[in-house]
Scaffold this active site. Structure first.
Site, PDB file in Angstrom:
ATOM      1  N   GLY A   1       1.847   6.570   1.812  1.00 25.33           N
ATOM      2  CA  GLY A   1       0.874   7.263   2.647  1.00 25.33           C
ATOM      3  C   GLY A   1       1.479   7.617   3.985  1.00 25.33           C
ATOM      4  N   SER A   2       0.612   7.733   4.983  1.00 25.98           N
ATOM      5  CA  SER A   2       1.078   8.241   6.275  1.00 25.98           C
ATOM      6  C   SER A   2       1.804   7.155   7.077  1.00 25.98           C
ATOM      7  CB  SER A   2      -0.122   8.770   7.058  1.00 25.98           C
ATOM      8  OG  SER A   2      -1.049   7.714   7.223  1.00 25.98           O
TER       9      SER A   2
ATOM     10  N   GLU B   1       6.345   3.927   1.486  1.00 21.12           N
ATOM     11  CA  GLU B   1       6.842   5.295   1.211  1.00 21.12           C
ATOM     12  C   GLU B   1       6.025   6.220   2.088  1.00 21.12           C
ATOM     13  OE1 GLU B   1       9.402   5.756  -0.703  1.00 21.12           O
ATOM     14  OE2 GLU B   1       9.506   3.785  -1.621  1.00 21.12           O
ATOM     15  N   LEU B   2       6.649   6.719   3.156  1.00 20.60           N
ATOM     16  CA  LEU B   2       5.871   7.420   4.191  1.00 20.60           C
ATOM     17  C   LEU B   2       6.244   8.900   4.290  1.00 20.60           C
ATOM     18  CD1 LEU B   2       6.127   4.480   6.761  1.00 20.60           C
ATOM     19  CD2 LEU B   2       4.424   4.805   4.967  1.00 20.60           C
TER      20      LEU B   2
ATOM     21  N   CYS C   1       5.421  14.708   0.547  1.00 24.67           N
ATOM     22  CA  CYS C   1       6.187  14.024   1.599  1.00 24.67           C
ATOM     23  C   CYS C   1       7.572  14.636   1.752  1.00 24.67           C
ATOM     24  CB  CYS C   1       6.288  12.549   1.273  1.00 24.67           C
ATOM     25  SG  CYS C   1       6.793  12.271  -0.426  1.00 24.67           S
TER      26      CYS C   1
HETATM   27  P1  NAD Z   1      -3.145   7.992   4.330  1.00 23.10           P
HETATM   28  O1  NAD Z   1      -2.177   7.114   5.024  1.00 23.10           O
HETATM   29  O2  NAD Z   1      -4.254   8.569   5.091  1.00 23.10           O
HETATM   30  O3  NAD Z   1      -3.839   7.183   3.119  1.00 23.10           O
HETATM   31  C1  NAD Z   1      -3.081   6.563   2.131  1.00 23.10           C
HETATM   32  C2  NAD Z   1      -3.835   5.353   1.616  1.00 23.10           C
HETATM   33  O4  NAD Z   1      -3.935   4.380   2.648  1.00 23.10           O
HETATM   34  C3  NAD Z   1      -5.253   5.659   1.167  1.00 23.10           C
HETATM   35  O5  NAD Z   1      -5.537   4.946  -0.007  1.00 23.10           O
HETATM   36  C4  NAD Z   1      -6.082   5.132   2.323  1.00 23.10           C
HETATM   37  O6  NAD Z   1      -7.378   4.750   1.945  1.00 23.10           O
HETATM   38  C5  NAD Z   1      -5.278   3.928   2.736  1.00 23.10           C
HETATM   39  N1  NAD Z   1      -5.515   3.446   4.109  1.00 23.10           N
HETATM   40  C6  NAD Z   1      -5.945   4.149   5.178  1.00 23.10           C
HETATM   41  N2  NAD Z   1      -6.047   3.336   6.249  1.00 23.10           N
HETATM   42  C7  NAD Z   1      -5.664   2.107   5.844  1.00 23.10           C
HETATM   43  C8  NAD Z   1      -5.529   0.849   6.487  1.00 23.10           C
HETATM   44  N3  NAD Z   1      -5.834   0.691   7.766  1.00 23.10           N
HETATM   45  N4  NAD Z   1      -5.088  -0.214   5.767  1.00 23.10           N
HETATM   46  C9  NAD Z   1      -4.764  -0.065   4.468  1.00 23.10           C
HETATM   47  N5  NAD Z   1      -4.877   1.100   3.792  1.00 23.10           N
HETATM   48  C10 NAD Z   1      -5.321   2.165   4.481  1.00 23.10           C
HETATM   49  O7  NAD Z   1      -2.280   9.115   3.588  1.00 23.10           O
HETATM   50  P2  NAD Z   1      -2.779  10.384   2.779  1.00 23.10           P
HETATM   51  O8  NAD Z   1      -3.356  11.368   3.727  1.00 23.10           O
HETATM   52  O9  NAD Z   1      -3.577   9.977   1.587  1.00 23.10           O
HETATM   53  O10 NAD Z   1      -1.362  10.921   2.232  1.00 23.10           O
HETATM   54  C11 NAD Z   1      -0.533  11.722   2.984  1.00 23.10           C
HETATM   55  C12 NAD Z   1       0.624  10.943   3.565  1.00 23.10           C
HETATM   56  O11 NAD Z   1       1.323  10.253   2.540  1.00 23.10           O
HETATM   57  C13 NAD Z   1       1.666  11.868   4.191  1.00 23.10           C
HETATM   58  O12 NAD Z   1       2.124  11.320   5.398  1.00 23.10           O
HETATM   59  C14 NAD Z   1       2.774  11.889   3.148  1.00 23.10           C
HETATM   60  O13 NAD Z   1       4.048  12.212   3.642  1.00 23.10           O
HETATM   61  C15 NAD Z   1       2.717  10.498   2.633  1.00 23.10           C
HETATM   62  N6  NAD Z   1       3.349  10.426   1.304  1.00 23.10           N
HETATM   63  C16 NAD Z   1       4.562   9.818   1.177  1.00 23.10           C
HETATM   64  C17 NAD Z   1       5.204   9.791  -0.058  1.00 23.10           C
HETATM   65  C18 NAD Z   1       6.540   9.131  -0.258  1.00 23.10           C
HETATM   66  O14 NAD Z   1       6.889   8.872  -1.394  1.00 23.10           O
HETATM   67  N7  NAD Z   1       7.295   8.863   0.786  1.00 23.10           N
HETATM   68  C19 NAD Z   1       4.592  10.411  -1.143  1.00 23.10           C
HETATM   69  C20 NAD Z   1       3.351  11.018  -0.976  1.00 23.10           C
HETATM   70  C21 NAD Z   1       2.733  11.014   0.256  1.00 23.10           C
END
Ligand code: NAD
Length: 478
Positions: free
Chosen positions: A232-233, A252-253, A287
């Site tokens: 995620g982010s 994985e960010l 990402c």
């Molecule tokens: P996000 O970080 O908003 O959410 C990802 C997950 O984290 C969701 O399930 C969300 O509910 C959860 N989350 C949110 N706040 C949390 C907290 N405080 N504690 C625990 N979990 C929490 O990301 P998104 O908008 O769903 O996805 C986009 C991001 O993911 C982009 O930054 C992208 O680059 C990244 N990404 C990285 C990869 C990689 O392999 N490096 C692949 C895909 C996406």
């Protein structure tokens, strides 16, 4: 196609789908109509899900062969239900149906590769004799599962990125609590449903749904969870790292992936076609999406002209139509954010070659030029169909500019010069460098992961299994 949105679309605890009073809405990202109402997990339910995973890990053992068969059977069932799963992805993520089908195909391969790895997990013979005084001893290591793994997934690849967590976790003999992205939970629910059908014993996979801000802290507080695997982010990744204590974490960010097109590229047409198509696929929400394109000054204008033509040839619209190239972004808010970033860049002196228009969540493929490296569209993760094209003169200069980023996930380079290619392999500070391909290329079987703010640890079935197991060292006095 009618997709069943029954009350099963909720939380899974010990093989049982638990209904809940409180639900949240998942909308169709193109029509903005309701797509599903998903049961929300509260504190008690999360506790039950972790208990289920913990007790199952203690009491229900699967052999490596069992794990292999379950993952292969899951892959077969996914294949049978590919169209249905692809349509779920298309509706809840807004991904074009062609890309959604391709994602299911990739996820199936991730399951198959994990199944193969389930049979290959082993430790190593250790050279204890190398240290004086140990001639009467022998040593070796074994790899053991860590226990309960909490997998937290993002919205953008709801099938394959969930597969990259659950399949290696099961291959390694762990149990899972899965917290899918709240904007795309139905795909993950389907994965769990199908894995149970494939013979995975109850309790091996548990699903809790809800908003990360609420569910995340509850999961992080539960010390029975041995490891967090998060995609995620960067901001949420940092929060997970800060609150996970001394437990294992893989993160994985995000990134602002660079791609370099050198003047000696053998097939310039292919290079431009790739950077443009991979910069806009999934509306730029990957990402490793192409974001910064560095082009040698001698071919700069030619590339802009060709790239603009291509960008303008894409059909933007309804993701369910096979003729659509670019569907909506995940939300109107996100499309507005992208629009504002583009406006800000223009105010700061950037030029726009094409795009910039927004209709609701649809954002048109955009090319910016005359950008500077401190503009948000360059130094932050844009995560939208927005590409910037920048000229350069010297290859060493461009390597420095490419590295000058807080991110380091993947980079792409097009050149026919072997020396430059090998120099890039060595000098570019990224988790992966794709030569004569784009940053967006990923073979799911390979190790994958970033450095710097792009993350910690590797995925890809074999690497993920290494992360999801502990190496236990055994010594014996003879
Ligand atoms: P996000 O970080 O908003 O959410 C990802 C997950 O984290 C969701 O399930 C969300 O509910 C959860 N989350 C949110 N706040 C949390 C907290 N405080 N504690 C625990 N979990 C929490 O990301 P998104 O908008 O769903 O996805 C986009 C991001 O993911 C982009 O930054 C992208 O680059 C990244 N990404 C990285 C990869 C990689 O392999 N490096 C692949 C895909 C996406």
């Amino acid at each position: 196609m009618t997709i069943q949105t029954s009350n099963k679309q909720g939380n899974l605890v010990n093989g049982e789908w638990i209904k809940s009073e409180e639900t949240f809405l998942v909308e169709n990202k193109y029509t903005h109509e309701p797509f599903a109402h998903v049961a929300k997990a509260n504190k008690q339910l999360i506790d039950k899900a972790v208990t289920s995973a913990y007790d199952t890990f203690q009491n229900v053992k699967l052999t490596a062969t069992d794990r292999h068969h379950i993952l292969i059977r899951s892959a077969e069932l996914f294949k049978e239900r590919k169209d249905e799963i692809a349509m779920i992805i298309c509706r809840e993520a807004g991904k074009t149906i062609n890309d959604a089908k391709a994602e299911v195909d990739r996820g199936i391969q991730t399951f198959i590769a994990s199944a193969e790895e389930a049979k290959q997990i082993s430790g190593q013979g250790l050279p204890i004799h190398g240290q004086p005084g140990n001639d009467e001893k022998m040593a070796f290591s074994i790899r053991v599962p860590v226990g309960v793994i909490c997998a937290i997934t993002p919205f953008n690849f709801p099938f394959n990125l969930t597969a990259h967590k659950v399949a290696p976790a099961i291959a390694a003999g762990n149990t899972i609590v899965l917290k899918p992205a709240e904007r795309t939970p139905v795909t993950a629910i389907k994965i769990a449903e199908i894995m149970l059908k494939a013979g995975l014993p109850s309790g091996y996979i548990n699903v809790v749904n809800g908003f990360g801000k609420e569910t995340g802290p509850m999961l992080l507080k539960d010390k029975r969870i041995a490891m967090f695997t998060f995609t995620g982010s960067p901001n949420v990744g940092r929060e997970i790292k800060n609150n996970s204590g001394i437990r294992k974490v893989t993160l994985e960010l995000g990134s602002n992936s660079p791609n370099i097109i050198h003047h000696d590229t053998l097939d310039l047409k292919r290079a431009v076609q790739l950077v443009i198509s991979r910069g806009y696929s999934n509306s730029g929400q990957a990402c490793i999406s192409v974001q910064r394109i560095y082009v040698h000054r001698s071919i700069y204008h030619e590339v802009i002209e060709e790239a603009t033509k291509l960008a303008e040839s894409f059909t933007v619209g309804n993701p369910e139509l096979e003729t659509t190239n670019i569907g909506p972004m995940i939300s109107i808010d996100e499309a507005e954010r992208a629009e504002n970033w583009v406006k800000e860049a223009l105010e700061e002196g950037a030029h726009i070659a094409t795009g910039g228009q927004r209709e609701g969540a649809l954002f048109y493929p955009t090319i910016l030029t005359n950008v500077t490296e401190n503009m948000k569209v360059m130094c932050e993760e844009v995560f939208a169909p927005v590409i910037s094209i920048v000229p350069y003169d010297e290859i060493d200069e461009v390597f420095k500019r490419v590295n000058d980023s807080r991110f380091g996930l993947q980079a792409g380079l097009f050149t026919s010069n072997f020396h430059i290619a090998m120099k890039a392999a060595q000098k570019l500070e990224f988790g992966g460098v794709n030569i004569n391909d784009v940053s967006t290329f990923r073979a799911d079987i390979l190790p994958y992961g970033g450095i710097k703010d792009s993350g910690i640890g590797k995925e890809g079935p074999r690497s993920a299994i290494e992360e999801m197991t502990n190496e236990k060292v055994i010594t014996m006095h003879l």
